[in-house]
Design a protein around this motif. Sequence first.
Motif, PDB file in Angstrom:
ATOM      1  N   GLU A 221     108.822 119.538  27.871  1.00 60.70           N
ATOM      2  CA  GLU A 221     107.420 119.570  28.302  1.00 60.70           C
ATOM      3  C   GLU A 221     106.645 120.716  27.643  1.00 60.70           C
ATOM      4  O   GLU A 221     105.430 120.690  27.569  1.00 60.70           O
ATOM      5  N   GLU A 222     107.343 121.735  27.194  1.00 58.95           N
ATOM      6  CA  GLU A 222     106.690 122.907  26.632  1.00 58.95           C
ATOM      7  C   GLU A 222     106.582 122.865  25.095  1.00 58.95           C
ATOM      8  O   GLU A 222     106.180 123.835  24.469  1.00 58.95           O
ATOM      9  N   ALA A 223     106.931 121.749  24.509  1.00 54.76           N
ATOM     10  CA  ALA A 223     106.897 121.632  23.048  1.00 54.76           C
ATOM     11  C   ALA A 223     105.470 121.788  22.525  1.00 54.76           C
ATOM     12  O   ALA A 223     104.535 121.185  23.044  1.00 54.76           O
ATOM     13  N   GLU A 224     105.308 122.613  21.514  1.00 52.56           N
ATOM     14  CA  GLU A 224     103.984 122.826  20.915  1.00 52.56           C
ATOM     15  C   GLU A 224     103.618 121.705  19.951  1.00 52.56           C
ATOM     16  O   GLU A 224     102.450 121.366  19.812  1.00 52.56           O
ATOM     17  N   ILE A 225     104.610 121.177  19.265  1.00 48.65           N
ATOM     18  CA  ILE A 225     104.399 120.062  18.335  1.00 48.65           C
ATOM     19  C   ILE A 225     105.376 118.972  18.718  1.00 48.65           C
ATOM     20  O   ILE A 225     106.562 119.222  18.870  1.00 48.65           O
ATOM     21  N   VAL A 226     104.878 117.762  18.893  1.00 43.38           N
ATOM     22  CA  VAL A 226     105.726 116.624  19.249  1.00 43.38           C
ATOM     23  C   VAL A 226     105.714 115.643  18.096  1.00 43.38           C
ATOM     24  O   VAL A 226     104.649 115.221  17.650  1.00 43.38           O
ATOM     25  N   VAL A 227     106.907 115.306  17.597  1.00 42.52           N
ATOM     26  CA  VAL A 227     107.027 114.330  16.515  1.00 42.52           C
ATOM     27  C   VAL A 227     107.662 113.084  17.093  1.00 42.52           C
ATOM     28  O   VAL A 227     108.750 113.139  17.656  1.00 42.52           O
ATOM     29  N   GLU A 228     106.956 111.993  17.004  1.00 39.15           N
ATOM     30  CA  GLU A 228     107.474 110.714  17.525  1.00 39.15           C
ATOM     31  C   GLU A 228     108.404 110.086  16.500  1.00 39.15           C
ATOM     32  O   GLU A 228     108.161 110.153  15.305  1.00 39.15           O
ATOM     33  N   GLY A 229     109.429 109.431  16.997  1.00 39.42           N
ATOM     34  CA  GLY A 229     110.330 108.674  16.116  1.00 39.42           C
ATOM     35  C   GLY A 229     111.447 109.436  15.634  1.00 39.42           C
ATOM     36  O   GLY A 229     111.926 110.176  15.086  1.00 39.42           O
TER      37      GLY A 229
END
Length: 77
Positions: free
Chosen positions: A69-77
């Motif tokens: 939940e605290e991720a600054e950058i989320v990469v899908e896939g």
Amino acid sequence: MGTYKVGDNVYDVSLLDSEAQGLFGLLKDAMVKVQVSNNDVQLYQAAAQQIKALFEDRLTDEAITEDAEEAEIVVEG
């Protein structure tokens, strides 16, 4: 001489009134800036992809965390 094409008609801008000529100049400037901006976006996208690949090559299992939940950058896939 500037020309402007709409459909099959080509207009000589120098034969239009001064307001139309000014608008034509603004239109040309805006279109150039759009093209430059599009080129910049493509450059930034390519750079980001390369940086992402270099970064992901450096990821280690030891750095895996449960705090998603605290991720600054989320990469899908």
